[in-house]
Design an enzyme around this catalytic site. Sequence first.
Site, PDB file in Angstrom:
ATOM      1  N   ARG A 185       0.828  -1.270   0.184  1.00  0.00           N
ATOM      2  CA  ARG A 185       0.062   0.041  -0.123  1.00  0.00           C
ATOM      3  C   ARG A 185       0.875   1.314  -0.125  1.00  0.00           C
ATOM      4  O   ARG A 185       0.390   2.535  -0.535  1.00  0.00           O
ATOM      5  CB  ARG A 185      -0.998  -0.047   1.117  1.00  0.00           C
ATOM      6  CG  ARG A 185      -2.040  -1.114   1.065  1.00  0.00           C
ATOM      7  CD  ARG A 185      -3.009  -1.211   2.177  1.00  0.00           C
ATOM      8  NE  ARG A 185      -3.677  -2.301   1.925  1.00  0.00           N
ATOM      9  CZ  ARG A 185      -3.596  -3.626   2.523  1.00  0.00           C
ATOM     10  NH1 ARG A 185      -2.484  -3.921   2.983  1.00  0.00           N
ATOM     11  NH2 ARG A 185      -4.316  -4.591   2.257  1.00  0.00           N
ATOM     12  N   GLU A 208       3.040 -12.485  12.680  1.00  0.00           N
ATOM     13  CA  GLU A 208       2.464 -13.398  13.552  1.00  0.00           C
ATOM     14  C   GLU A 208       2.162 -14.789  12.803  1.00  0.00           C
ATOM     15  O   GLU A 208       2.067 -15.681  13.759  1.00  0.00           O
ATOM     16  CB  GLU A 208       0.883 -12.834  14.004  1.00  0.00           C
ATOM     17  CG  GLU A 208      -0.017 -12.537  12.654  1.00  0.00           C
ATOM     18  CD  GLU A 208       0.102 -11.259  12.061  1.00  0.00           C
ATOM     19  OE1 GLU A 208      -0.523 -10.752  11.238  1.00  0.00           O
ATOM     20  OE2 GLU A 208       1.048 -10.589  12.413  1.00  0.00           O
TER      21      GLU A 208
END
Length: 176
Positions: free
Chosen positions: A65, A102
Amino acid sequence: MDKSQKLKLLKDSIKNYEDFPKPGIIFRDIFPVFQNTLALKAMRDLLVEHVLFLEVDLIVGLDSRGFLLGPMICVEIDKPFIPIRKKGKLPGKVARQSYNLEYGEATFELQVESIKEGTRVLIIDDLLATGGSMGAAVKLLKSLNAEIVECLVIMELTELKAREKLNVPVYSFVQF
């Protein structure tokens, strides 16, 4: 439209998705901003107005992004843009920095010839959450002796305290 109105429009245009990508997570989606041209212009204005007075030589956008946000600033302040991409996406000689997610590990790469020693850099991305990708970008650029002027994000998840881990200036427009 003044700054507070632009910030409100920006924040109101960010969509929340509960339990994505897994239960208990609220995903903050910036893409609806791009579907509302008034919100997109407000975001562009906020970015440019913020960066205009920073002394930077170039803008570095993070995969992916940051690739949308960085060029919006670059054309307005007449500074070059370079990408930091995920491993295996850039040709030529690259420097690498791995970081933890994660769910595993990832690696960022940057074309070495894009950065000269002492280059003053602004790093941009849409979101600062745990700080893993932003931290990797900071380490990667510092390994090439760049000076990090600031890390600029649209949204910051403040409860994760990522800015404390980065040890460089951080600016966010919207905090959750």
